[in-house]
Design an enzyme around this catalytic site. Structure first.
Site, PDB file in Angstrom:
ATOM      1  N   GLU A  34       0.819  -1.195  -0.239  1.00  9.98           N
ATOM      2  CA  GLU A  34      -0.036   0.195   0.086  1.00  9.98           C
ATOM      3  C   GLU A  34       0.804   1.379   0.282  1.00  9.98           C
ATOM      4  OE1 GLU A  34      -4.602   0.489   1.419  1.00  9.98           O
ATOM      5  OE2 GLU A  34      -3.454  -0.290   2.881  1.00  9.98           O
ATOM      6  N   TYR A 106      -0.236  -8.077  -2.106  1.00  6.59           N
ATOM      7  CA  TYR A 106      -0.757  -7.504  -1.647  1.00  6.59           C
ATOM      8  C   TYR A 106      -2.269  -7.976  -2.088  1.00  6.59           C
ATOM      9  CZ  TYR A 106      -4.276  -3.137  -0.115  1.00  6.59           C
ATOM     10  OH  TYR A 106      -5.141  -2.497   0.178  1.00  6.59           O
ATOM     11  N   ASP A 147       0.208  -8.684   2.757  1.00  4.57           N
ATOM     12  CA  ASP A 147      -0.769  -8.581   3.639  1.00  4.57           C
ATOM     13  C   ASP A 147      -1.543  -9.368   2.418  1.00  4.57           C
ATOM     14  OD1 ASP A 147      -3.815  -7.423   3.783  1.00  4.57           O
ATOM     15  OD2 ASP A 147      -3.043  -5.148   3.803  1.00  4.57           O
ATOM     16  N   ASN A 149      -5.150  -9.982   3.474  1.00  4.45           N
ATOM     17  CA  ASN A 149      -6.399 -10.127   3.411  1.00  4.45           C
ATOM     18  C   ASN A 149      -7.312 -11.099   4.375  1.00  4.45           C
ATOM     19  OD1 ASN A 149      -6.806  -6.883   3.345  1.00  4.45           O
ATOM     20  ND2 ASN A 149      -6.687  -6.704   1.339  1.00  4.45           N
ATOM     21  N   ASP A 247      -2.389   1.697   9.920  1.00  2.00           N
ATOM     22  CA  ASP A 247      -3.493   0.978  11.099  1.00  2.00           C
ATOM     23  C   ASP A 247      -2.618  -0.713  10.669  1.00  2.00           C
ATOM     24  OD1 ASP A 247      -3.831   0.107   7.904  1.00  2.00           O
ATOM     25  OD2 ASP A 247      -5.774   0.514   8.176  1.00  2.00           O
TER      26      ASP A 247
END
Length: 258
Positions: A34, A106, A147, A149, A247
């Protein structure tokens, strides 16, 4: 050798946080997600000043991935995931560092689900699984990190009953992750901490970090060569508590020499 992954949630807006973390923890390799920056806006010089060589695959406002290597050469192997020439998202980059192939990814969020974004997520997962199979078959030492997700199990999510319809926790997503791991990959965190509650992401809302209401969505998958070299792993949870921070918290593994 210490390898880390960190969803920075905007590499330029959170550059002071990134640089501070790199200075304090000094990973040999850091995979970033990101970036939210086009290629020409990547902060190459600031990272070079800390001793990090970098390759990156940027995109304006969204996505973006990078791999940093400290005081050593980094050779780009692949930019973008194969399987869909029309996919314009900057979500995958692959490099060789010290003889190890490192894939930084990602994976799409996929919400709202069901819908086109969820379909894209599952298709991207299929492409990743196909590419991972080729990497696995190559016989080289490989790390697939970033990441993802996805929360693989109920242990990986605070109050799982609230997440059953979310794209990160739907049965299809968890099955896709399980199918990928079943090729023979090792989930590094779960190998070392099979039963512990470990999170890598805490939302900005509702004091999630303070309440430790988190998710484990940033993962390390290791090929068999590296599974035997895994010494330690963890999450730099404290970084999530810094001012103007991402975050996500950085996640890391340590590998023994051959």
């Amino acid at each position: 050798m210490k390898i880390a992954t960190y969803n920075v949630n905007g590499v330029n807006g959170r550059l002071p946080v990134l640089l501070r973390w790199l200075q304090e923890t000094a990973p040999d390799v850091a995979c970033l997600q990101e970036l939210k920056a086009p290629d020409e806006k990547f902060p190459e010089q600031a990272l070079k000043d800390l001793g990090y060589n970098a390759i990156w695959h940027g995109q304006k406002s969204w996505n973006g991935v990078a791999i940093l290597a400290r005081n050593t050469d980094i050779r780009e192997v692949r930019r973008g995931l194969p399987g869909d020439p029309d996919d314009t998202h900057s979500r995958y980059i692959e490099a060789e560092v010290n003889g190890i192939i490192i894939g930084c990814l990602y994976l799409p969020n996929g919400n709202p689900a069901p819908g086109p974004k969820f379909d894209y997520k599952l298709h991207w997962f299929e492409r990743l699984t196909a590419h991972a199979a080729e990497l696995y078959a190559s016989g080289k030492p490989v790390v697939l990190t970033g990441d993802y997700n996805v929360m693989p199990t109920e242990l990986d999510v605070y109050k799982p009953e609230r997440w059953v319809e979310d794209a990160l926790f739907r049965p299809e997503t968890r099955a896709a992750f399980k199918n990928l791991v079943a090729q023979g990959w090792t989930d590094a965190i779960r190998k070392l901490y099979p039963d512990e509650t470990i999170y890598t992401f805490w939302d900005y809302f509702r004091n999630a970090y303070g309440r430790d209401a988190g998710l484990r969505i940033d993962h390390f998958l290791l090929s068999p060569h590296l599974d035997s070299r895994l010494i330690s792993a963890g999450v730099d949870r404290n970084v999530r508590g810094w001012e103007k921070t991402s975050d996500h918290g950085p996640v890391w593994i340590e590998l023994a020499d051959k």
